[in-house]
Design a protein around this motif. Sequence first.
Motif, PDB file in Angstrom:
ATOM      1  N   TYR A 213       0.762  -1.166  -0.102  1.00  0.00           N
ATOM      2  CA  TYR A 213      -0.020   0.054   0.022  1.00  0.00           C
ATOM      3  C   TYR A 213       0.865   1.033  -0.163  1.00  0.00           C
ATOM      4  CZ  TYR A 213      -3.919  -2.915   1.119  1.00  0.00           C
ATOM      5  OH  TYR A 213      -4.809  -3.908   0.842  1.00  0.00           O
ATOM      6  N   PHE A 214       0.523   2.364  -0.871  1.00  0.00           N
ATOM      7  CA  PHE A 214       1.350   3.485  -0.981  1.00  0.00           C
ATOM      8  C   PHE A 214       0.251   4.721  -0.643  1.00  0.00           C
ATOM      9  CE2 PHE A 214       5.229   1.918  -3.028  1.00  0.00           C
ATOM     10  CZ  PHE A 214       4.792   0.863  -3.771  1.00  0.00           C
ATOM     11  N   CYS A 215       0.869   5.444   0.175  1.00  0.00           N
ATOM     12  CA  CYS A 215       0.157   6.847   0.247  1.00  0.00           C
ATOM     13  C   CYS A 215       0.846   7.766  -0.741  1.00  0.00           C
ATOM     14  CB  CYS A 215       0.354   7.367   1.762  1.00  0.00           C
ATOM     15  SG  CYS A 215       2.013   7.707   2.358  1.00  0.00           S
ATOM     16  N   ALA A 216       0.312   8.908  -0.977  1.00  0.00           N
ATOM     17  CA  ALA A 216       0.974  10.036  -1.734  1.00  0.00           C
ATOM     18  C   ALA A 216       0.249  11.149  -1.251  1.00  0.00           C
ATOM     19  CB  ALA A 216       0.477   9.702  -3.152  1.00  0.00           C
ATOM     20  N   ALA A 217       0.974  12.281  -1.566  1.00  0.00           N
ATOM     21  CA  ALA A 217       0.690  13.777  -1.351  1.00  0.00           C
ATOM     22  C   ALA A 217       0.798  14.645  -2.488  1.00  0.00           C
ATOM     23  CB  ALA A 217       1.126  14.344  -0.223  1.00  0.00           C
ATOM     24  N   SER A 218       0.162  15.387  -3.029  1.00  0.00           N
ATOM     25  CA  SER A 218       0.469  16.395  -4.053  1.00  0.00           C
ATOM     26  C   SER A 218       1.302  17.512  -3.647  1.00  0.00           C
ATOM     27  CB  SER A 218      -0.721  17.253  -4.731  1.00  0.00           C
ATOM     28  OG  SER A 218      -1.489  17.861  -3.453  1.00  0.00           O
ATOM     29  N   TYR A 219       2.073  17.779  -4.750  1.00  0.00           N
ATOM     30  CA  TYR A 219       3.139  18.874  -4.694  1.00  0.00           C
ATOM     31  C   TYR A 219       3.148  19.744  -5.868  1.00  0.00           C
ATOM     32  CZ  TYR A 219       5.356  16.960  -0.360  1.00  0.00           C
ATOM     33  OH  TYR A 219       5.239  16.495   1.140  1.00  0.00           O
ATOM     34  N   GLU A 220       4.135  20.776  -5.538  1.00  0.00           N
ATOM     35  CA  GLU A 220       3.989  21.557  -6.854  1.00  0.00           C
ATOM     36  C   GLU A 220       2.642  22.108  -7.099  1.00  0.00           C
ATOM     37  OE1 GLU A 220       6.922  20.839  -9.706  1.00  0.00           O
ATOM     38  OE2 GLU A 220       8.347  20.385  -8.331  1.00  0.00           O
ATOM     39  N   TYR A 221       1.817  22.593  -6.497  1.00  0.00           N
ATOM     40  CA  TYR A 221       0.405  23.243  -6.723  1.00  0.00           C
ATOM     41  C   TYR A 221      -0.386  22.201  -7.346  1.00  0.00           C
ATOM     42  CZ  TYR A 221       3.078  27.299  -4.824  1.00  0.00           C
ATOM     43  OH  TYR A 221       3.696  28.201  -4.485  1.00  0.00           O
ATOM     44  N   GLY A 222      -0.025  20.933  -7.092  1.00  0.00           N
ATOM     45  CA  GLY A 222      -1.066  19.815  -7.830  1.00  0.00           C
ATOM     46  C   GLY A 222      -0.144  19.141  -9.122  1.00  0.00           C
ATOM     47  N   ASN A 223       0.754  19.691  -9.479  1.00  0.00           N
ATOM     48  CA  ASN A 223       1.256  19.097 -10.709  1.00  0.00           C
ATOM     49  C   ASN A 223       2.007  17.828 -10.510  1.00  0.00           C
ATOM     50  OD1 ASN A 223       0.984  21.315 -12.881  1.00  0.00           O
ATOM     51  ND2 ASN A 223       2.712  22.284 -12.032  1.00  0.00           N
ATOM     52  N   LYS A 224       2.319  17.361  -9.446  1.00  0.00           N
ATOM     53  CA  LYS A 224       2.684  16.057  -9.223  1.00  0.00           C
ATOM     54  C   LYS A 224       2.343  15.449  -7.888  1.00  0.00           C
ATOM     55  CE  LYS A 224       7.506  17.013  -7.563  1.00  0.00           C
ATOM     56  NZ  LYS A 224       8.921  16.902  -8.010  1.00  0.00           N
ATOM     57  N   LEU A 225       2.506  13.839  -7.832  1.00  0.00           N
ATOM     58  CA  LEU A 225       2.304  13.220  -6.622  1.00  0.00           C
ATOM     59  C   LEU A 225       3.582  12.665  -6.453  1.00  0.00           C
ATOM     60  CD1 LEU A 225      -1.095  11.079  -7.474  1.00  0.00           C
ATOM     61  CD2 LEU A 225      -0.738  12.937  -5.759  1.00  0.00           C
ATOM     62  N   VAL A 226       3.844  12.800  -4.969  1.00  0.00           N
ATOM     63  CA  VAL A 226       4.918  12.343  -4.383  1.00  0.00           C
ATOM     64  C   VAL A 226       4.470  11.002  -3.511  1.00  0.00           C
ATOM     65  CG1 VAL A 226       6.976  12.553  -2.764  1.00  0.00           C
ATOM     66  CG2 VAL A 226       6.345  14.217  -4.479  1.00  0.00           C
ATOM     67  N   PHE A 227       5.007   9.885  -3.768  1.00  0.00           N
ATOM     68  CA  PHE A 227       4.713   8.613  -3.043  1.00  0.00           C
ATOM     69  C   PHE A 227       5.525   8.248  -1.844  1.00  0.00           C
ATOM     70  CE2 PHE A 227       1.581   6.687  -5.639  1.00  0.00           C
ATOM     71  CZ  PHE A 227       1.565   7.204  -7.069  1.00  0.00           C
ATOM     72  N   GLY A 228       4.850   7.890  -0.826  1.00  0.00           N
ATOM     73  CA  GLY A 228       5.618   7.171   0.386  1.00  0.00           C
ATOM     74  C   GLY A 228       6.175   5.927  -0.197  1.00  0.00           C
ATOM     75  N   ALA A 229       7.076   5.455   0.816  1.00  0.00           N
ATOM     76  CA  ALA A 229       7.852   4.136   0.487  1.00  0.00           C
ATOM     77  C   ALA A 229       7.297   2.861   0.336  1.00  0.00           C
ATOM     78  CB  ALA A 229       9.024   4.121   1.502  1.00  0.00           C
ATOM     79  N   GLY A 230       5.980   2.627   0.652  1.00  0.00           N
ATOM     80  CA  GLY A 230       5.136   1.560   0.773  1.00  0.00           C
ATOM     81  C   GLY A 230       5.025   0.924   2.024  1.00  0.00           C
ATOM     82  N   THR A 231       4.126   0.118   2.134  1.00  0.00           N
ATOM     83  CA  THR A 231       3.972  -0.592   3.472  1.00  0.00           C
ATOM     84  C   THR A 231       3.462  -2.034   2.917  1.00  0.00           C
ATOM     85  OG1 THR A 231       3.264   0.953   4.996  1.00  0.00           O
ATOM     86  CG2 THR A 231       2.305  -1.369   5.451  1.00  0.00           C
ATOM     87  N   ILE A 232       4.114  -3.246   3.171  1.00  0.00           N
ATOM     88  CA  ILE A 232       3.761  -4.415   2.778  1.00  0.00           C
ATOM     89  C   ILE A 232       2.790  -5.098   3.843  1.00  0.00           C
ATOM     90  CG2 ILE A 232       4.594  -6.678   2.494  1.00  0.00           C
ATOM     91  CD1 ILE A 232       7.300  -5.539   1.531  1.00  0.00           C
TER      92      ILE A 232
END
Lengths: 116, 112
Positions: free
Chosen positions: B88-107
């Motif tokens: 499972y990956f979480c993500a958050a928007s950056y650069e005013y919504g131009n990109k998603l940055v993902f967390g490192a994941g949880t198995i």
Amino acid sequence: DTAVSQTPKYLVTQMGNDKSIKCEQNLGHDTMYWYKQDSKKFLKIMFSYNNKELIINETVPNRFSPKSPDKAHLNLHINSLELGDSAVYFCASSPSTGGSYNSPLHFGNGTRLTVT
Amino acid sequence: GENVEQHPSTLSVQEGDSAVIKCTYSDSASNYFPWYKQELGKRPQLIIDIRSNVGEKKDQRIAVTLNKTAKHFSLHITETQPEDSAVYFCAASYEYGNKLVFGAGTILRVKS
């Protein structure tokens, strides 16, 4: 009728070679991306194109060159492949730029690149 | 910098128990927080998302909570089943919504 399709699924090649991965989406989306997933599963954005215009270019070696001939296609060309390029490369698309509630990312099935 | 921290990196639960995965982000301007599930050998798929003007969202056994002040958001899965086993990956928007940055994941492993 896969929404985001990328080819090939597997790519095994030797160091120093040049290779390309192709991606096509039939969702009518304006924005396309390349993400790299390394052996530790970390997903990192490489490039983003909106209507054929490059909008995100992360700190990726210039051996990697994306090309978007139209908004439905985004290809990735890699020159002089290195061992560290081995990873799964995911293409994705979204209706507009991908960081908003109305514009979720749709991923392709990935291309597993192995450099020997 | 653009950062999303995700914990834990692995999580094992017994079938029927609940699972919680937590993420923090660094940019107070981030306003979109999706969660993706990736089964072995497959592509990441969106399972739930939340925007910054909402504190909680539920979809059957899955819920996401957001604390904008603390820059935390969490995924809650209740009554876990073996088919919930995935990364499972979480993500958050950056650069005013131009990109998603993902967390490192949880198995997540659900033991039956």
